[in-house]
Each structure stands twice: as C-alpha cells, then as structure tokens.
Design a protein around this motif. Structure first.
Motif, PDB file in Angstrom:
ATOM      1  N   VAL A  20       0.854  -1.191   0.000  1.00 58.33           N
ATOM      2  CA  VAL A  20       0.000   0.000   0.000  1.00 58.33           C
ATOM      3  C   VAL A  20       0.884   1.233   0.000  1.00 58.33           C
ATOM      4  O   VAL A  20       1.847   1.313   0.770  1.00 58.33           O
ATOM      5  N   THR A  40     -16.442  -0.464   6.421  1.00 60.62           N
ATOM      6  CA  THR A  40     -15.799  -0.357   5.119  1.00 60.62           C
ATOM      7  C   THR A  40     -16.832  -0.384   3.993  1.00 60.62           C
ATOM      8  O   THR A  40     -18.006  -0.720   4.199  1.00 60.62           O
ATOM      9  N   ASP A  41     -16.368  -0.067   2.794  1.00 60.83           N
ATOM     10  CA  ASP A  41     -17.236  -0.107   1.621  1.00 60.83           C
ATOM     11  C   ASP A  41     -17.650  -1.530   1.271  1.00 60.83           C
ATOM     12  O   ASP A  41     -18.604  -1.742   0.520  1.00 60.83           O
ATOM     13  N   THR A  42     -16.935  -2.538   1.801  1.00 59.51           N
ATOM     14  CA  THR A  42     -17.315  -3.938   1.591  1.00 59.51           C
ATOM     15  C   THR A  42     -18.095  -4.486   2.788  1.00 59.51           C
ATOM     16  O   THR A  42     -18.218  -5.690   2.965  1.00 59.51           O
ATOM     17  N   ARG A  96      -5.161  -0.125   4.808  1.00 61.82           N
ATOM     18  CA  ARG A  96      -5.953   1.063   4.490  1.00 61.82           C
ATOM     19  C   ARG A  96      -6.369   1.859   5.709  1.00 61.82           C
ATOM     20  O   ARG A  96      -7.087   2.864   5.590  1.00 61.82           O
ATOM     21  N   LYS A 110     -12.121   0.472  -7.543  1.00 59.87           N
ATOM     22  CA  LYS A 110     -11.975  -0.732  -6.729  1.00 59.87           C
ATOM     23  C   LYS A 110     -12.919  -1.839  -7.188  1.00 59.87           C
ATOM     24  O   LYS A 110     -12.593  -3.032  -7.080  1.00 59.87           O
ATOM     25  N   VAL A 158      -3.728   0.667  -3.209  1.00 61.32           N
ATOM     26  CA  VAL A 158      -3.467  -0.720  -2.829  1.00 61.32           C
ATOM     27  C   VAL A 158      -3.025  -1.504  -4.060  1.00 61.32           C
ATOM     28  O   VAL A 158      -3.614  -1.381  -5.138  1.00 61.32           O
ATOM     29  N   THR A 218      -4.730   6.652  -1.114  1.00 58.93           N
ATOM     30  CA  THR A 218      -4.230   5.364  -0.654  1.00 58.93           C
ATOM     31  C   THR A 218      -4.376   4.367  -1.792  1.00 58.93           C
ATOM     32  O   THR A 218      -5.501   4.012  -2.169  1.00 58.93           O
ATOM     33  N   ASP A 246      -9.980  -6.156   2.542  1.00 62.30           N
ATOM     34  CA  ASP A 246     -10.257  -5.064   1.601  1.00 62.30           C
ATOM     35  C   ASP A 246     -11.203  -4.053   2.226  1.00 62.30           C
ATOM     36  O   ASP A 246     -11.681  -3.170   1.587  1.00 62.30           O
ATOM     37  N   TYR A 286      -5.542  -0.316  -7.132  1.00 63.42           N
ATOM     38  CA  TYR A 286      -6.766   0.460  -7.069  1.00 63.42           C
ATOM     39  C   TYR A 286      -6.680   1.449  -5.910  1.00 63.42           C
ATOM     40  O   TYR A 286      -5.896   1.271  -4.977  1.00 63.42           O
ATOM     41  N   GLU A 287      -7.484   2.494  -5.972  1.00 61.44           N
ATOM     42  CA  GLU A 287      -7.524   3.484  -4.903  1.00 61.44           C
ATOM     43  C   GLU A 287      -8.582   3.098  -3.885  1.00 61.44           C
ATOM     44  O   GLU A 287      -9.737   2.849  -4.227  1.00 61.44           O
ATOM     45  N   GLU A 288      -8.167   3.030  -2.626  1.00 57.34           N
ATOM     46  CA  GLU A 288      -9.104   2.728  -1.537  1.00 57.34           C
ATOM     47  C   GLU A 288      -9.904   3.974  -1.174  1.00 57.34           C
ATOM     48  O   GLU A 288      -9.332   5.050  -0.997  1.00 57.34           O
TER      49      GLU A 288
END
Length: 264
Positions: A101, A149-151, A171, A217, A110, A108, A264, A121-123
C-alpha cells in the motif's frame, strides 16, 4: 541575473523538499494474523509487515515482497528465489504476501494479487467514529475508533495521538494519530504493532512488472471474484507439478474455495 539566481534557488529548494518528503521518519513493524476460512478458526496465518511513514507519505509491505520485486527489477542482482515446476518450465515462487500500500497526496493506493497479476486500485477513505475507550500499547496511550468499510465489514482500531502521523497498516489511515492495532468484528483479521523505531529510509513504492491499474476498486473486486471461480483464467492456464512430476494444480483450486475472509 538576480532573477535567474532566485529562480534557480527556488527550484533547488523545491527539489530538496521533495527529496526530504520521500524519507521516512518512522518504521513500524506489524504482526498480521489472518483466518482466511472463517469455518476453520484454528488455522491462523501470520505475517510480518513493515510501514515506513512520515506525516504525508507511507509505504506498507512485507520484506519478502520487497526483496522479491527488487530482485525481479534487478535492484539486487540476479534472483536466488526457489522455482516451481510448471507447464512452462521453472517459474519463481511468489511471496505469500505480495500486496503493498502506498499513501501519497491524500490517496491510498493498494496493490494486490489476482493470480499471477497485480491489480492496483484506490481505496475509498474510511469514515471514523471516535469511541471512549483507551488502552496502552507499546507505552503509548491509544484511543479506540471504528469504521464500516465499503465492503460492509466493521473494523476497530487503536491509535496513538502522541504520534501525530495519520497512518497505519493497510488502508487504516486518516486518524489524528498512528494506528497501532486493528481488528474486524469477528476477529478474523488483526494487525498489532510489535515495534516502533526511527527511520530515514526512502519511502518507495514496490515496482511491480505488468501491473494492472484499475479505474476503480469495483474492477478489482470483480476480477478477484472471477479468479476464485476460474483460477486458470488469471494464471495463463498454467499447470503446476511437484518435484516428482505429479500435477498439483488442483491444490490451488481447493485452497481458493476455502477462502471467505478478505482484507479489503
């Protein structure tokens, strides 16, 4: 002549400042414990990660990954890494953790593996909620914070405001101090700082050959999903053999089927 001198001085100062910004002020060593199959919690995979950071930039990686790709790019001479028998001959054995990272200019980025490829990809930034609890880690008083998180996983972090660097493992960044410990809700993922030292090493992202830079992402997540469904598609239909010549490609397929926890 005076204007040229002033301009030259300004350029030199700018170059010097940029060079200074690429130097770390601290190195933090983290122990990562990961349970990749939540149905087999007794099987814990451990690895040691390094964070080189200053107030504006950082890089996070394992020593094995850095050494591997330094060898690949010729920075440390010819590679002495073990080879795997495959359908295309001997190929270098990848490190167990190839991800890294890089934080810079508020972004950020990753880099992580999908088969033989590295996707970048950008976190998205995390939205932190500061909680009331406090505890001591490595002699620092740390505060607790959480974020979803987004996930859709919830993570809890302990950060030390006495170390005013808005950084941490992977992250987990953007707080008013350095993150020293991380875990998710069911504790299948955990990072713990085990050492903090001063450092003046250069903050340099790992140089991956043939890196795939995604638009977002979601492209990476889709590629990872497809890889787990059909690993051969992301390995050039590569077949793996053991020392006796027996094909062992199926082991990779079996291993991927058991992974249900992702960082992630």
């Amino acid at each position: 002549m005076l204007q040229k001198t002033i301009l030259l001085s300004t350029i030199l100062i700018s170059i010097f400042s940029l060079a200074q910004n690429t130097k770390a002020s601290m190195q933090i060593t983290y122990q990562m414990n990961l349970i990749s199959d939540s149905l087999q919690r007794e099987k814990v995979k451990s690895a040691e990660f390094i964070l080189l950071c200053n107030t504006t930039e950082s890089v996070f990686y394992t020593k094995e990954a850095k050494d591997y790709y330094d060898n690949e790019s010729g920075k440390k001479g010819s590679s002495t890494l073990n080879l795997i028998n495959s359908s295309v001959g001997g190929i270098p054995r990848f490190p167990k953790h190839r991800e890294s990272v890089h934080r810079n200019e508020g972004k950020t980025i990753v880099n992580t593996d999908v088969g033989k490829y590295i996707f970048a990809y950008e976190e998205p930034d995390l939205k932190w909620e500061i909680l009331s609890q406090k505890k001591d880690i490595l002699g620092y008083t740390c505060r607790l914070a959480s974020a979803v998180t987004d996930t859709n996983d919830t993570f809890f972090v302990w950060f030390a405001e006495d170390i005013s660097i808005p950084d941490g493992p992977f992250r987990f960044k953007g707080l008013s101090g350095l993150v020293l410990e991380v875990h998710n809700t069911n504790r299948t993922i955990k990072f713990t700082a085990v050492g903090i030292t001063k450092s003046e090493e250069t903050i340099e992202p790992i140089s991956y050959p043939n890196k795939i830079i995604t638009k977002n992402k979601e492209q990476y997540l889709e590629a990872r999903k497809n890889y787990h469904a059909n690993p051969s598609a992301y390995n050039g239909n590569l077949r793996i053999f053991d020392a006796s010549g027996k094909e062992t490609t199926y082991k990779m397929h079996e291993r991927l089927k058991k992974i249900n926890v992702f960082l992630d």
